[in-house]
Design a protein around this motif. Structure first.
Motif, PDB file in Angstrom:
ATOM      1  N   PHE A  19      46.810  36.107  41.129  1.00  0.00           N
ATOM      2  CA  PHE A  19      47.525  36.809  40.067  1.00  0.00           C
ATOM      3  C   PHE A  19      46.565  37.673  39.251  1.00  0.00           C
ATOM      4  O   PHE A  19      46.844  38.837  38.975  1.00  0.00           O
ATOM      5  CB  PHE A  19      48.258  35.826  39.157  1.00  0.00           C
ATOM      6  CG  PHE A  19      49.036  36.518  38.074  1.00  0.00           C
ATOM      7  CD1 PHE A  19      50.284  37.041  38.345  1.00  0.00           C
ATOM      8  CD2 PHE A  19      48.505  36.681  36.812  1.00  0.00           C
ATOM      9  CE1 PHE A  19      51.002  37.706  37.370  1.00  0.00           C
ATOM     10  CE2 PHE A  19      49.213  37.342  35.822  1.00  0.00           C
ATOM     11  CZ  PHE A  19      50.465  37.858  36.101  1.00  0.00           C
ATOM     12  N   GLU A  20      45.442  37.097  38.867  1.00  0.00           N
ATOM     13  CA  GLU A  20      44.454  37.840  38.074  1.00  0.00           C
ATOM     14  C   GLU A  20      43.984  39.075  38.830  1.00  0.00           C
ATOM     15  O   GLU A  20      43.913  40.179  38.276  1.00  0.00           O
ATOM     16  CB  GLU A  20      43.261  36.957  37.736  1.00  0.00           C
ATOM     17  CG  GLU A  20      42.189  37.718  36.971  1.00  0.00           C
ATOM     18  CD  GLU A  20      40.872  36.979  36.883  1.00  0.00           C
ATOM     19  OE1 GLU A  20      40.139  37.240  35.924  1.00  0.00           O
ATOM     20  OE2 GLU A  20      40.570  36.164  37.776  1.00  0.00           O
ATOM     21  N   PHE A  29      52.086  50.064  39.575  1.00  0.00           N
ATOM     22  CA  PHE A  29      53.325  49.328  39.319  1.00  0.00           C
ATOM     23  C   PHE A  29      53.038  47.849  39.460  1.00  0.00           C
ATOM     24  O   PHE A  29      52.243  47.467  40.299  1.00  0.00           O
ATOM     25  CB  PHE A  29      54.410  49.709  40.348  1.00  0.00           C
ATOM     26  CG  PHE A  29      54.900  51.109  40.243  1.00  0.00           C
ATOM     27  CD1 PHE A  29      55.819  51.480  39.283  1.00  0.00           C
ATOM     28  CD2 PHE A  29      54.448  52.074  41.128  1.00  0.00           C
ATOM     29  CE1 PHE A  29      56.281  52.776  39.198  1.00  0.00           C
ATOM     30  CE2 PHE A  29      54.900  53.367  41.054  1.00  0.00           C
ATOM     31  CZ  PHE A  29      55.827  53.728  40.085  1.00  0.00           C
ATOM     32  N   PRO A  30      53.659  47.003  38.761  1.00  0.00           N
ATOM     33  CA  PRO A  30      54.683  47.174  37.751  1.00  0.00           C
ATOM     34  C   PRO A  30      54.162  47.091  36.310  1.00  0.00           C
ATOM     35  O   PRO A  30      54.864  47.418  35.379  1.00  0.00           O
ATOM     36  CB  PRO A  30      55.616  46.001  38.017  1.00  0.00           C
ATOM     37  CG  PRO A  30      54.692  44.897  38.433  1.00  0.00           C
ATOM     38  CD  PRO A  30      53.587  45.597  39.212  1.00  0.00           C
ATOM     39  N   TYR A  31      52.919  46.624  36.141  1.00  0.00           N
ATOM     40  CA  TYR A  31      52.455  46.268  34.793  1.00  0.00           C
ATOM     41  C   TYR A  31      52.454  47.413  33.772  1.00  0.00           C
ATOM     42  O   TYR A  31      52.875  47.201  32.630  1.00  0.00           O
ATOM     43  CB  TYR A  31      51.096  45.566  34.865  1.00  0.00           C
ATOM     44  CG  TYR A  31      51.159  44.351  35.749  1.00  0.00           C
ATOM     45  CD1 TYR A  31      51.865  43.218  35.342  1.00  0.00           C
ATOM     46  CD2 TYR A  31      50.573  44.343  37.014  1.00  0.00           C
ATOM     47  CE1 TYR A  31      51.965  42.103  36.157  1.00  0.00           C
ATOM     48  CE2 TYR A  31      50.669  43.236  37.833  1.00  0.00           C
ATOM     49  CZ  TYR A  31      51.358  42.116  37.407  1.00  0.00           C
ATOM     50  OH  TYR A  31      51.463  41.026  38.214  1.00  0.00           O
ATOM     51  N   PRO A  32      52.021  48.621  34.114  1.00  0.00           N
ATOM     52  CA  PRO A  32      52.070  49.702  33.105  1.00  0.00           C
ATOM     53  C   PRO A  32      53.502  50.010  32.636  1.00  0.00           C
ATOM     54  O   PRO A  32      53.702  50.354  31.468  1.00  0.00           O
ATOM     55  CB  PRO A  32      51.463  50.896  33.828  1.00  0.00           C
ATOM     56  CG  PRO A  32      50.569  50.294  34.863  1.00  0.00           C
ATOM     57  CD  PRO A  32      51.286  49.042  35.310  1.00  0.00           C
ATOM     58  N   PHE A  60      57.759  42.609  42.617  1.00  0.00           N
ATOM     59  CA  PHE A  60      57.397  41.350  43.282  1.00  0.00           C
ATOM     60  C   PHE A  60      55.911  41.040  43.169  1.00  0.00           C
ATOM     61  O   PHE A  60      55.497  39.908  43.381  1.00  0.00           O
ATOM     62  CB  PHE A  60      57.820  41.377  44.755  1.00  0.00           C
ATOM     63  CG  PHE A  60      57.265  42.553  45.509  1.00  0.00           C
ATOM     64  CD1 PHE A  60      56.005  42.530  46.049  1.00  0.00           C
ATOM     65  CD2 PHE A  60      58.029  43.699  45.651  1.00  0.00           C
ATOM     66  CE1 PHE A  60      55.500  43.621  46.725  1.00  0.00           C
ATOM     67  CE2 PHE A  60      57.544  44.797  46.333  1.00  0.00           C
ATOM     68  CZ  PHE A  60      56.261  44.754  46.864  1.00  0.00           C
ATOM     69  N   ARG A  61      55.098  42.037  42.820  1.00  0.00           N
ATOM     70  CA  ARG A  61      53.668  41.787  42.647  1.00  0.00           C
ATOM     71  C   ARG A  61      53.404  40.810  41.500  1.00  0.00           C
ATOM     72  O   ARG A  61      52.348  40.196  41.438  1.00  0.00           O
ATOM     73  CB  ARG A  61      52.934  43.091  42.350  1.00  0.00           C
ATOM     74  CG  ARG A  61      52.872  44.036  43.520  1.00  0.00           C
ATOM     75  CD  ARG A  61      52.246  45.344  43.087  1.00  0.00           C
ATOM     76  NE  ARG A  61      51.966  46.208  44.235  1.00  0.00           N
ATOM     77  CZ  ARG A  61      51.589  47.471  44.103  1.00  0.00           C
ATOM     78  NH1 ARG A  61      51.439  48.007  42.904  1.00  0.00           N
ATOM     79  NH2 ARG A  61      51.356  48.197  45.168  1.00  0.00           N
ATOM     80  N   MET A  66      52.185  36.061  47.197  1.00  0.00           N
ATOM     81  CA  MET A  66      51.890  35.484  48.508  1.00  0.00           C
ATOM     82  C   MET A  66      53.175  35.063  49.219  1.00  0.00           C
ATOM     83  O   MET A  66      53.289  35.233  50.432  1.00  0.00           O
ATOM     84  CB  MET A  66      50.919  34.313  48.388  1.00  0.00           C
ATOM     85  CG  MET A  66      49.503  34.752  48.066  1.00  0.00           C
ATOM     86  SD  MET A  66      48.309  33.399  48.043  1.00  0.00           S
ATOM     87  CE  MET A  66      48.801  32.532  46.554  1.00  0.00           C
ATOM     88  N   ALA A  67      54.146  34.533  48.494  1.00  0.00           N
ATOM     89  CA  ALA A  67      55.425  34.175  49.106  1.00  0.00           C
ATOM     90  C   ALA A  67      56.110  35.423  49.641  1.00  0.00           C
ATOM     91  O   ALA A  67      56.687  35.405  50.736  1.00  0.00           O
ATOM     92  CB  ALA A  67      56.322  33.463  48.098  1.00  0.00           C
TER      93      ALA A  67
END
Length: 144
Positions: A19-20, A29-32, A60-61, A66-67
């Motif tokens: 995740f980090e 995408f998607p954080y910004p 989904f990121r 991983m799933a």
């Protein structure tokens, strides 16, 4: 005649590290879209439900990437589904390598594929600063 056997191999990573890494790597995408031009991981982790939006491209990121890569239901938080997904993954793959235990995983791969040591030898080019990761894990593991 020599029979060949097919073995499927995958590699998984510690979910916190994954995740980090994804948060820092995926600057498009998607954080910004959720957090502005300079997204901060702790802001997201303080209230992920507030920011997580399935209509955002590449959403989904941010949830069990991983799933998603394994073709599983990455949105599911259902404990029985997660246990079933683990069983399915164990069935699908003859070897699940662990990125954080790469040396040990390479030895298992060597044995599984009847390879020589030279076939799995590698030069380690990337070093991670463990102190900063340890601090991050201590502060954020629960949120992830």
């Amino acid at each position: 005649m020599h029979l060949q056997t097919l073995i499927s191999v995958t590699s998984l990573r510690d979910p916190v590290d994954n995740f980090e890494s994804g948060f820092g790597f995926f600057r498009d995408f998607p954080y910004p879209q959720w957090l502005g031009d300079n997204p901060q991981i702790h802001k997201f982790l303080d209230d992920p439900q507030k920011y997580y939006d399935k209509t955002t491209p590449w959403h989904f990121r941010a949830k069990n990437y991983m799933a998603f890569d394994l073709g599983l239901e990455y949105e599911s938080d259902d404990e029985s589904y997660i246990k079933e997904a683990i069983k399915l993954t164990e069935h699908r793959f003859g070897l699940v390598m662990i990125t954080d235990r790469f040396e040990e995983s390479a030895i298992l791969l060597k044995h599984e594929l009847c390879m020589d040591v030279e076939d799995v030898a590698y030069l380690r080019l990337v070093y991670v600063f463990l102190i900063s990761l340890t601090i991050f894990k201590a502060q954020s593991t629960k949120g992830i």
